[in-house]
Design an enzyme around this catalytic site. Structure first.
Site, PDB file in Angstrom:
ATOM      1  N   GLY A  33       0.825  -1.203   0.000  1.00 36.09           N
ATOM      2  CA  GLY A  33       0.000   0.000   0.000  1.00 36.09           C
ATOM      3  C   GLY A  33       0.851   1.240   0.000  1.00 36.09           C
ATOM      4  N   ASN A  34       0.223   2.366   0.261  1.00 41.43           N
ATOM      5  CA  ASN A  34       0.976   3.619   0.309  1.00 41.43           C
ATOM      6  C   ASN A  34       0.379   4.545   1.359  1.00 41.43           C
ATOM      7  OD1 ASN A  34      -0.956   5.582  -1.055  1.00 41.43           O
ATOM      8  ND2 ASN A  34      -0.802   3.991  -2.617  1.00 41.43           N
ATOM      9  N   ARG A  35       0.998   5.705   1.525  1.00 38.34           N
ATOM     10  CA  ARG A  35       0.678   6.584   2.657  1.00 38.34           C
ATOM     11  C   ARG A  35      -0.459   7.558   2.406  1.00 38.34           C
ATOM     12  NH1 ARG A  35       6.173   9.455   3.333  1.00 38.34           N
ATOM     13  NH2 ARG A  35       5.085  10.616   4.951  1.00 38.34           N
TER      14      ARG A  35
END
Ligand code: CTP
Ligand code: CA
Length: 228
Positions: A33-35
């Site tokens: 995933g990412n932020r």
């Protein structure tokens, strides 16, 4: 918009906003995933509702409360996001891609939890590229008067400045507007403030000084409305 009267300048318009960050699962408990928090996309949705638009918000793994008056569709992966955006775009006047789709996904999904083995070895995760939603939508528009906008978080590097990378990305994606943010240790992600330059295919460069995500959202809708 401060003390200005609320303008219903987006009344009768249907807009689609994507927000958040997609997840690509390796097994039932693990993902890449990412932020992205989804805050900028939610600010865009709120701003459009205030100005009278009918808003569909496609949210990838966002924990924020749904804005009042907005239809929210939840998605997980980049491919889910693609399906939801392309479907909603059929009847839309504008699409703003504020989401951060994962660029890659694991080639295979394991339907049970991947276990460690005693020999201290580790699996190799093979990745494949995800579809580019913004490029696909921009190059294959369901309506010719659809306005399409994207975001780009860039850092300068040996190849060029933040804006050079932004111009190249705008051309590659084929969208009408690209909101370019400079990212660094304390800029952009997970912050409430943002500053940006909005690049247009007509050569325009709109500098939006340091301010709230709501203020940036309103500037984006101003530029979208000018293109209708
Ligand atoms: N985007 C998209 N589909 C993807 C990746 C990105 O629609 N698979 C959209 C994002 O929502 C954003 C814009 O494209 O509006 C730019 O995203 P960015 O990650 O900066 O672009 P990429 O083409 O993925 O390039 P990079 O290699 O710099 O990540
Ligand atoms: Ca990317």
């Amino acid at each position: 918009r401060g003390s200005q009267p609320l303008l219903q300048d987006l009344a009768g318009r249907r807009v689609v906003v994507s927000a958040g960050g997609t997840r690509e699962f390796l097994d039932p408990v693990r993902f890449i995933g990412n932020r992205s928090s989804g805050r900028q996309g939610y600010a865009l949705a709120r701003a459009a509702v205030v100005r009278g638009a009918s808003v569909t918000l496609i949210a990838a793994n966002v924990t924020l409360p749904a804005p009042a008056g907005v239809t929210v569709t939840s998605v997980v992966s980049t491919r889910d996001l693609r399906d939801a955006v392309l479907e909603a775009a059929q009847h839309a006047d504008a699409v703003v891609m504020a989401a951060a789709p994962a660029d890659f996904r694991p080639r295979t999904y394991t339907d049970h939890k991947i276990k460690k083995t005693d020999d201290r070895s580790a699996p190799t995760v093979e990745l494949v590229q995800n579809p580019d939603i913004l490029a696909e939508l921009s190059h294959d528009r369901p309506r010719k008067d659809l306005v399409v906008a994207g975001f780009a978080a860039e850092t300068g590097d040996a190849e060029g400045s933040v804006l050079t990378h932004g111009r190249t990305k705008l051309a590659r994606k084929g969208c009408d507007l690209l909101v370019v943010n400079e990212v660094g240790a304390d800029k952009g992600f997970e912050s409430t403030d943002n500053e940006a330059v909005i690049l247009g295919t007509d050569g325009s460069e709109t500098v939006v000084p340091h301010g709230s995500k709501d203020a940036l959202a309103h500037r984006i809708w101003d530029l979208v409305a000018e293109r209708w």
